[in-house]
Design an enzyme around this catalytic site. Sequence first.
Site, PDB file in Angstrom:
ATOM      1  N   ALA A 175       0.838  -1.203   0.000  1.00  0.00           N
ATOM      2  CA  ALA A 175       0.000   0.000   0.000  1.00  0.00           C
ATOM      3  C   ALA A 175       0.872   1.251   0.000  1.00  0.00           C
ATOM      4  O   ALA A 175       0.607   2.216  -0.734  1.00  0.00           O
ATOM      5  CB  ALA A 175      -0.934  -0.001   1.206  1.00  0.00           C
ATOM      6  N   ASP A 176       1.925   1.255   0.807  1.00  0.00           N
ATOM      7  CA  ASP A 176       2.873   2.372   0.791  1.00  0.00           C
ATOM      8  C   ASP A 176       3.540   2.516  -0.572  1.00  0.00           C
ATOM      9  O   ASP A 176       3.651   3.630  -1.112  1.00  0.00           O
ATOM     10  CB  ASP A 176       3.964   2.147   1.842  1.00  0.00           C
ATOM     11  CG  ASP A 176       3.559   2.610   3.236  1.00  0.00           C
ATOM     12  OD1 ASP A 176       2.739   3.530   3.340  1.00  0.00           O
ATOM     13  OD2 ASP A 176       4.068   2.051   4.212  1.00  0.00           O
ATOM     14  N   LEU A 177       4.005   1.406  -1.124  1.00  0.00           N
ATOM     15  CA  LEU A 177       4.761   1.465  -2.372  1.00  0.00           C
ATOM     16  C   LEU A 177       3.886   1.911  -3.535  1.00  0.00           C
ATOM     17  O   LEU A 177       4.304   2.749  -4.351  1.00  0.00           O
ATOM     18  CB  LEU A 177       5.393   0.099  -2.658  1.00  0.00           C
ATOM     19  CG  LEU A 177       6.401  -0.377  -1.617  1.00  0.00           C
ATOM     20  CD1 LEU A 177       6.829  -1.808  -1.903  1.00  0.00           C
ATOM     21  CD2 LEU A 177       7.617   0.539  -1.582  1.00  0.00           C
TER      22      LEU A 177
END
Length: 396
Positions: A175-177
Amino acid sequence: MRPLEGIRVLDLSRVLAGPWATQLLADLGAEVIKVEKPGAGDDTRHWGPPWWGEGDERVAAYFLAANRGKRSVAIDFGTEAGAALVRRMAADADVLVENFKVGGLARFGLDAASLRAANPRLVYASITGFGQDGPYAARAGYDYIIQAMGGLMSLTGLPDGEPGGGPMRAGVAVADLFTGMYAANAIQAALIRRARTGEGATIDLALFDVQLAMLANQASNALVAGQDPGRQGAGHPNIVPYQPFAAADQSIIIAVGNDRQFRKFAAILGRPEWADDPKFATNAARVAARGELVPMIETVVATQPAAHWLDRLEAAGVPAGPINGVTQALADPQAVHRGMKREVGGVPLVGSPLRIDGARQDAPTPPPALGADGDLLGEWCDPDELARLRAAGVVG
């Protein structure tokens, strides 16, 4: 000339989503100035082991993954003097990226409205867990929580009732990436629009929104079918066979993408009649007969070692491959040929996957030491002021 040369990015972000976005911009040629807290820096500098370097100079491998090509200045913008300095820097910037809680930078005069009033050409990108509005806007957002709330963990892992069954997070902070990638894309789109209109932009990116968007076919499956797709383990919800199979010595992935490939696959297994059986002849039929077909394939594949099947599948054009560990993947001949494992300034790094006109889009410098580029602040401070700020601990 790299595509973003001449673009200056002020990076107030930390941990992963924001730094991932700004690292991509640095790879593409932007000047990225990372603003960090004196004496501490980005949290991920301390997220070891493993560590790179020795003693006080050591830094966590985690930090190295998301900060190549940047310059580091240490400024405490929790002080008025530090905030004033960052405001001066923002007045000269093309892009600012931050991932503080909603409204968290307003008390320092570093919010989008304040900085864009002073610099209307600024592209200001905010990354939060849940966005700038809505009932969850004030919540902190962590990748693990977002994977859970955004549906990904309901799709990942073995089905309930099987040994080891239950929801599972992905092995990296996807999700961050993905949010970092979406952010870099939105920033570049805003810069293109600015070139036409002269106006900057305010970008609002939420990890939760991104997690829902990246569910892709699984979200579409849920919308069309009106029910949760559920967990398939290592299988595919829409394609069969498309999963690991245990050969005599190790497991391999076999990914049969269409009926033509299935006919070739069946012949390789010595079961050409499967391709003419109405129960297996089409992908839709194979999905319906998954419970019957997969065990039959497992029985045949287990009779020979992995190399036996991989050689034949490759020769026939049926997609298949080994299940590598990370070190194996980085040492794979294809990875070596493509130069994906790099050493920059003596620091081991994974390279950028971007190539434009045959040229690698890799930042030429390693992740910076905390405050390593403090002299850069002389662009906004005269020597006396800079000395006073350093003496006061405002600048590291």
